[in-house]
Motif scaffolding. Sequence first.
Motif, short mmCIF file in Angstrom:
data_model
loop_
_atom_site.label_atom_id
_atom_site.label_comp_id
_atom_site.label_asym_id
_atom_site.label_seq_id
_atom_site.Cartn_x
_atom_site.Cartn_y
_atom_site.Cartn_z
N GLY A 19 0.82 -1.21 0.00
CA GLY A 19 0.00 0.00 0.00
C GLY A 19 0.85 1.26 0.00
N ILE A 20 1.92 1.27 0.79
CA ILE A 20 2.81 2.43 0.84
C ILE A 20 3.55 2.60 -0.48
N SER A 21 4.02 1.50 -1.04
CA SER A 21 4.74 1.56 -2.32
C SER A 21 3.84 2.11 -3.43
N ASP A 22 2.61 1.62 -3.49
CA ASP A 22 1.68 2.07 -4.53
C ASP A 22 1.22 3.50 -4.28
N MET A 23 1.11 3.89 -3.00
CA MET A 23 0.76 5.27 -2.67
C MET A 23 1.82 6.23 -3.20
N LYS A 24 3.08 5.87 -3.02
CA LYS A 24 4.17 6.74 -3.49
C LYS A 24 4.16 6.86 -5.02
N ARG A 25 3.80 5.78 -5.70
CA ARG A 25 3.75 5.84 -7.17
C ARG A 25 2.66 6.77 -7.66
N ILE A 26 1.49 6.71 -7.04
CA ILE A 26 0.41 7.57 -7.49
C ILE A 26 0.67 9.02 -7.09
N ILE A 27 1.38 9.25 -5.99
CA ILE A 27 1.77 10.60 -5.61
C ILE A 27 2.72 11.18 -6.65
N GLU A 28 3.69 10.39 -7.09
CA GLU A 28 4.64 10.85 -8.12
C GLU A 28 3.91 11.14 -9.43
N THR A 29 2.97 10.28 -9.79
CA THR A 29 2.21 10.48 -11.03
C THR A 29 1.40 11.77 -10.96
N SER A 30 0.72 11.99 -9.84
CA SER A 30 -0.10 13.19 -9.67
C SER A 30 0.76 14.45 -9.71
N ALA A 31 1.92 14.37 -9.04
CA ALA A 31 2.81 15.53 -8.98
C ALA A 31 3.32 15.91 -10.37
N LYS A 32 3.63 14.91 -11.18
CA LYS A 32 4.13 15.19 -12.53
C LYS A 32 3.08 15.87 -13.40
N LEU A 33 1.82 15.65 -13.08
CA LEU A 33 0.74 16.29 -13.82
C LEU A 33 0.32 17.61 -13.19
N GLY A 34 1.01 18.02 -12.13
CA GLY A 34 0.75 19.31 -11.50
C GLY A 34 -0.53 19.36 -10.69
N VAL A 35 -0.98 18.21 -10.20
CA VAL A 35 -2.23 18.15 -9.43
C VAL A 35 -1.92 18.24 -7.93
N THR A 36 -2.64 19.08 -7.21
CA THR A 36 -2.49 19.19 -5.76
C THR A 36 -2.98 17.90 -5.11
N ILE A 37 -2.22 17.43 -4.10
CA ILE A 37 -2.47 16.11 -3.52
C ILE A 37 -2.80 16.21 -2.03
N ALA A 38 -3.70 15.35 -1.58
CA ALA A 38 -3.96 15.13 -0.16
C ALA A 38 -4.00 13.62 0.05
N VAL A 39 -3.72 13.18 1.27
CA VAL A 39 -3.66 11.75 1.57
C VAL A 39 -4.45 11.46 2.84
N CYS A 40 -5.17 10.34 2.84
CA CYS A 40 -5.77 9.82 4.07
C CYS A 40 -5.45 8.33 4.14
N VAL A 41 -5.50 7.77 5.34
CA VAL A 41 -5.23 6.34 5.53
C VAL A 41 -6.52 5.65 5.93
N ASN A 42 -6.91 4.64 5.18
CA ASN A 42 -8.09 3.86 5.51
C ASN A 42 -7.67 2.56 6.19
N LYS A 43 -8.53 2.04 7.06
CA LYS A 43 -8.23 0.84 7.85
C LYS A 43 -6.94 1.04 8.64
N SER A 44 -6.78 2.24 9.18
CA SER A 44 -5.51 2.67 9.78
C SER A 44 -5.08 1.82 10.97
N ASP A 45 -6.05 1.33 11.77
CA ASP A 45 -5.69 0.60 12.97
C ASP A 45 -5.32 -0.86 12.71
N THR A 46 -5.33 -1.29 11.45
CA THR A 46 -4.86 -2.64 11.13
C THR A 46 -3.35 -2.72 11.20
N ASN A 47 -2.69 -1.56 11.13
CA ASN A 47 -1.23 -1.50 11.30
C ASN A 47 -0.86 -0.07 11.68
#
Length: 292
Positions: A198-226
């Motif tokens: 999940g962390i690896s894939d999150m970083k990839r989509i963040i990089e993709t969004s940033a390259k397209l100049g899109v402002t990004i926000a992040v939330c964590v779902n099912k956070s208490d599982t880890n």
Amino acid sequence: MKQLLILSGKGGTGKTTIASAFIKLAQAKAYADCDVDAPNLHLVMHPFPQEKASDYHGLDKAVINAEACTNCGICLDACRFHAIEKHETSHTVDPIACEGCTLCAYLCPQQAITMEKAKAGELKLFSNGDEHFSTATLLMGSGTTGMLVTKVKEQLKQVSDATEFAIIDGSPGIGCPVIASLTGVDLALIVAEPSVSGISDMKRIIETSAKLGVTIAVCVNKSDTNDELSSRIETFCWKEGIFFAGRIPFDPMAVRAVNEGKSVIEYSCDSGTAVRQVYDKTLQMLKETIRR
């Protein structure tokens, strides 16, 4: 019309669950499901009295005229997609394997091959007064998903351009449908999962969004599982200057809501409360982004 896009780097993070909750909280009049390979936002949205469906045509497909074909085999040898099959008196094209490159039509000495439109999916627009929901389904084996996603967004804009803002449920991953979903949006909320992948894939989509100049926000779902990995995601966001919208705990009520075709905010539960908090923070971030 301002656009809030909800994404995830991988499938199964709860992206659509959060998107449906946001739509309910905002009482949105315009929203779309751009996961055209496997759309499911409609499962938790109420039935609409009006439905408009139209065929989507992607790339043209090759068609061989059996009467004009001399069975020379030039097209068969040239097709790198192995879409052409030889028979006793002529050749035929497998429309699923054909990629529409037109090489066979160009090489055919008898001009027996033509490129013809082929249905690749179906666009749908649901309406209830001034409320509109745009979505689509890609047919099995069809390509040009990015083009279909663009059609979904264009269709929504045509009927809802006067609406203040739209909520868009995107596709998982970083491929063509995600890039098409990101184009022109004002803010992308990335729903992360507290797992190594999940962390690896999150970083990839963040990089993709940033390259397209899109402002990004992040939330964590099912956070208490880890909790450890959830904290790692939050720390990563603060270090990278990415707006962190909050955590949503794992909640069996969310499963119940999905099974009953409802949004999680329609129940009094921990996940519903957390989603409301994430929504408020995300909406504030969207307003700040628009003012810039």
